[in-house]
Enzyme design. Structure first.
Site, PDB file in Angstrom:
ATOM      1  N   SER A  30     -80.164  86.605 -20.282  1.00  0.00           N
ATOM      2  CA  SER A  30     -78.879  85.934 -20.476  1.00  0.00           C
ATOM      3  C   SER A  30     -78.701  85.465 -21.916  1.00  0.00           C
ATOM      4  O   SER A  30     -79.528  84.724 -22.448  1.00  0.00           O
ATOM      5  CB  SER A  30     -78.770  84.723 -19.543  1.00  0.00           C
ATOM      6  OG  SER A  30     -78.777  85.126 -18.199  1.00  0.00           O
ATOM      7  N   HIS A  61     -74.325  89.095 -19.696  1.00  0.00           N
ATOM      8  CA  HIS A  61     -74.913  90.423 -19.501  1.00  0.00           C
ATOM      9  C   HIS A  61     -73.805  91.465 -19.683  1.00  0.00           C
ATOM     10  O   HIS A  61     -72.949  91.631 -18.816  1.00  0.00           O
ATOM     11  CB  HIS A  61     -75.536  90.543 -18.104  1.00  0.00           C
ATOM     12  CG  HIS A  61     -76.727  89.653 -17.913  1.00  0.00           C
ATOM     13  ND1 HIS A  61     -78.018  90.125 -17.989  1.00  0.00           N
ATOM     14  CD2 HIS A  61     -76.819  88.325 -17.671  1.00  0.00           C
ATOM     15  CE1 HIS A  61     -78.862  89.110 -17.777  1.00  0.00           C
ATOM     16  NE2 HIS A  61     -78.150  88.017 -17.584  1.00  0.00           N
ATOM     17  N   HIS A  83     -79.945  91.708 -11.092  1.00  0.00           N
ATOM     18  CA  HIS A  83     -80.699  90.679 -10.377  1.00  0.00           C
ATOM     19  C   HIS A  83     -80.561  90.893  -8.878  1.00  0.00           C
ATOM     20  O   HIS A  83     -79.513  91.336  -8.389  1.00  0.00           O
ATOM     21  CB  HIS A  83     -80.174  89.284 -10.727  1.00  0.00           C
ATOM     22  CG  HIS A  83     -80.111  88.983 -12.182  1.00  0.00           C
ATOM     23  ND1 HIS A  83     -79.064  89.414 -12.978  1.00  0.00           N
ATOM     24  CD2 HIS A  83     -80.955  88.306 -12.997  1.00  0.00           C
ATOM     25  CE1 HIS A  83     -79.267  89.004 -14.224  1.00  0.00           C
ATOM     26  NE2 HIS A  83     -80.407  88.329 -14.262  1.00  0.00           N
ATOM     27  N   TYR A  85     -80.204  88.563  -6.771  1.00  0.00           N
ATOM     28  CA  TYR A  85     -79.194  87.662  -6.222  1.00  0.00           C
ATOM     29  C   TYR A  85     -77.778  88.243  -6.321  1.00  0.00           C
ATOM     30  O   TYR A  85     -76.848  87.726  -5.686  1.00  0.00           O
ATOM     31  CB  TYR A  85     -79.248  86.277  -6.881  1.00  0.00           C
ATOM     32  CG  TYR A  85     -78.940  86.235  -8.367  1.00  0.00           C
ATOM     33  CD1 TYR A  85     -77.643  86.422  -8.845  1.00  0.00           C
ATOM     34  CD2 TYR A  85     -79.943  85.969  -9.282  1.00  0.00           C
ATOM     35  CE1 TYR A  85     -77.353  86.363 -10.202  1.00  0.00           C
ATOM     36  CE2 TYR A  85     -79.670  85.914 -10.631  1.00  0.00           C
ATOM     37  CZ  TYR A  85     -78.373  86.099 -11.094  1.00  0.00           C
ATOM     38  OH  TYR A  85     -78.095  86.034 -12.434  1.00  0.00           O
ATOM     39  N   GLU A  86     -77.599  89.313  -7.092  1.00  0.00           N
ATOM     40  CA  GLU A  86     -76.304  89.997  -7.144  1.00  0.00           C
ATOM     41  C   GLU A  86     -76.100  90.902  -5.928  1.00  0.00           C
ATOM     42  O   GLU A  86     -75.027  91.481  -5.761  1.00  0.00           O
ATOM     43  CB  GLU A  86     -76.198  90.823  -8.416  1.00  0.00           C
ATOM     44  CG  GLU A  86     -76.183  90.000  -9.694  1.00  0.00           C
ATOM     45  CD  GLU A  86     -76.219  90.870 -10.932  1.00  0.00           C
ATOM     46  OE1 GLU A  86     -75.144  91.347 -11.344  1.00  0.00           O
ATOM     47  OE2 GLU A  86     -77.325  91.076 -11.482  1.00  0.00           O
ATOM     48  N   ALA A 113     -84.112  84.186 -19.905  1.00  0.00           N
ATOM     49  CA  ALA A 113     -83.890  82.748 -20.044  1.00  0.00           C
ATOM     50  C   ALA A 113     -84.544  82.082 -18.841  1.00  0.00           C
ATOM     51  O   ALA A 113     -84.337  82.519 -17.703  1.00  0.00           O
ATOM     52  CB  ALA A 113     -82.403  82.437 -20.095  1.00  0.00           C
ATOM     53  N   MET A 211     -85.017  84.026 -12.521  1.00  0.00           N
ATOM     54  CA  MET A 211     -84.534  84.846 -11.410  1.00  0.00           C
ATOM     55  C   MET A 211     -84.546  86.335 -11.733  1.00  0.00           C
ATOM     56  O   MET A 211     -83.738  87.095 -11.205  1.00  0.00           O
ATOM     57  CB  MET A 211     -83.116  84.402 -11.035  1.00  0.00           C
ATOM     58  CG  MET A 211     -82.996  82.927 -10.690  1.00  0.00           C
ATOM     59  SD  MET A 211     -81.267  82.414 -10.478  1.00  0.00           S
ATOM     60  CE  MET A 211     -81.461  80.624 -10.397  1.00  0.00           C
ATOM     61  N   SER A 212     -85.478  86.757 -12.595  1.00  0.00           N
ATOM     62  CA  SER A 212     -85.512  88.165 -13.000  1.00  0.00           C
ATOM     63  C   SER A 212     -86.946  88.575 -13.308  1.00  0.00           C
ATOM     64  O   SER A 212     -87.895  87.905 -12.923  1.00  0.00           O
ATOM     65  CB  SER A 212     -84.621  88.382 -14.235  1.00  0.00           C
ATOM     66  OG  SER A 212     -85.156  87.690 -15.358  1.00  0.00           O
ATOM     67  N   ASN A 235     -83.687  75.513 -20.485  1.00  0.00           N
ATOM     68  CA  ASN A 235     -83.446  74.191 -19.905  1.00  0.00           C
ATOM     69  C   ASN A 235     -84.742  73.742 -19.243  1.00  0.00           C
ATOM     70  O   ASN A 235     -85.633  74.556 -18.999  1.00  0.00           O
ATOM     71  CB  ASN A 235     -82.314  74.244 -18.871  1.00  0.00           C
ATOM     72  CG  ASN A 235     -82.593  75.266 -17.767  1.00  0.00           C
ATOM     73  OD1 ASN A 235     -82.313  76.451 -17.930  1.00  0.00           O
ATOM     74  ND2 ASN A 235     -83.174  74.809 -16.664  1.00  0.00           N
ATOM     75  N   HIS A 247     -75.456  77.071 -15.802  1.00  0.00           N
ATOM     76  CA  HIS A 247     -75.574  78.302 -16.580  1.00  0.00           C
ATOM     77  C   HIS A 247     -75.023  78.098 -17.987  1.00  0.00           C
ATOM     78  O   HIS A 247     -75.464  78.751 -18.939  1.00  0.00           O
ATOM     79  CB  HIS A 247     -74.829  79.440 -15.878  1.00  0.00           C
ATOM     80  CG  HIS A 247     -75.090  80.795 -16.468  1.00  0.00           C
ATOM     81  ND1 HIS A 247     -76.339  81.372 -16.473  1.00  0.00           N
ATOM     82  CD2 HIS A 247     -74.268  81.686 -17.089  1.00  0.00           C
ATOM     83  CE1 HIS A 247     -76.277  82.565 -17.056  1.00  0.00           C
ATOM     84  NE2 HIS A 247     -75.040  82.773 -17.439  1.00  0.00           N
TER      85      HIS A 247
END
Length: 272
Positions: A30, A61, A83, A85-86, A113, A211-212, A235, A247
């Site tokens: 990201s 992206h 991802h 989650y997509e 990230a 998440m990747s 973060n 995000h």
């Protein structure tokens, strides 16, 4: 159509559109796709045009594949990744890695990230990934093994190359800063983790969470690609600071550290 045939079809489409045979694959997380601005002699292909490629749906992206040269090294760059989650399965999130292998890639730099779990980290730090913990509950190698791509039971004892981590650490030192080194834990998302989950992950030995990455790296090691992983600590993870996660904060942090990140990657890619 079998995935092996899909890989070959996608690879043939890409190869027909460039004379460059990439040696290094680059997957940008990201807000880090800015690296594409530094690729020379670039051919850009929309993911939508590549047979069997999914589409990126997340802010930060771009959804483009670039082939060209970075610091004189032939590379292929993913400006944006996929991802789970997509809604994509792990075999689709890792599909581009196998396509990279089919067009000649033998080294992979994967970035992301990530939320900092290690309380000695600060947003903006860059962390070399020394290992990962897969908490997604999914694996891109489930199902029939593609024997031409790798063994049924691939070794993951050195998922992230010691040799390449040393090169990156020395490169950063020469540029006047140090890199942390730690364990990345991959989760499914898209919700951020709870404070209790972060405490569990810290107990397990994790230093950063995202998440990747894990499916891509498993697929890369399965087909013999050497991997370097870098996390941008965008973060602090849930419960460490008394503030909600967003995000927008991720994007703001990657924007702030992009010059350091770009300097490191531009210098290390020729050495891989």
């Amino acid at each position: 159509m079998l995935q092996s045939e899909q890989i070959k079809e996608a690879a043939a489409y890409i190869a027909a559109r460039t004379t460059v045979q990439p040696e290094v694959g680059l997957i940008m997380g990201s807000g880090l796709g800015i690296l594409g601005d530094y690729i020379t002699d670039a051919v850009t292909i929309d993911y939508a045009d590549i047979p069997h490629f999914p589409l990126s749906t997340v802010e930060g992206h771009a959804g483009e594949l670039m082939i060209g040269k970075l610091a004189s090294r032939p590379v292929v760059l993913m400006r944006g990744r996929f991802h789970m989650y997509e809604g994509y399965g792990p075999e689709l999130t890792a599909f581009p890695v196998r396509v990279m292998k089919a067009i000649g890639v033998n080294k992979l730099l994967v970035t992301n990230a990530a939320g900092g779990i290690n309380t000695s980290y600060e947003p903006g730090d860059l962390m070399l990934i020394s290992d990962h913990i897969n908490l997604t509950g999914r694996n891109p190698l489930i199902g029939p093994n593609l024997e031409e791509w790798g063994p049924r039971f691939p070794d993951m004892s050195e998922g992230y190359s010691r040799r390449m981590r040393q090169l990156a650490a020395e490169t950063a030192e020469a540029q006047g800063f140090s890199l942390s080194e730690g364990v990345y834990v991959g989760v499914l998302g898209p919700s951020y983790e709870t404070p209790a989950e972060i405490r569990m992950m810290r107990t397990m030995g994790a230093d950063a969470v995202g998440m990747s990455t894990v499916a891509e790296v498993i697929a890369a090691r399965h087909c013999g690609i050497e991997v370097l992983g870098i996390s941008c600590i965008s973060n602090m993870a849930s419960g460490i600071l008394d503030q909600p996660l967003s995000h927008e904060e991720v994007m703001e942090t990657t924007e702030r550290v992009k010059s350091r990140f770009l300097g490191l990657v531009n210098a290390v890619v020729p050495l891989l």
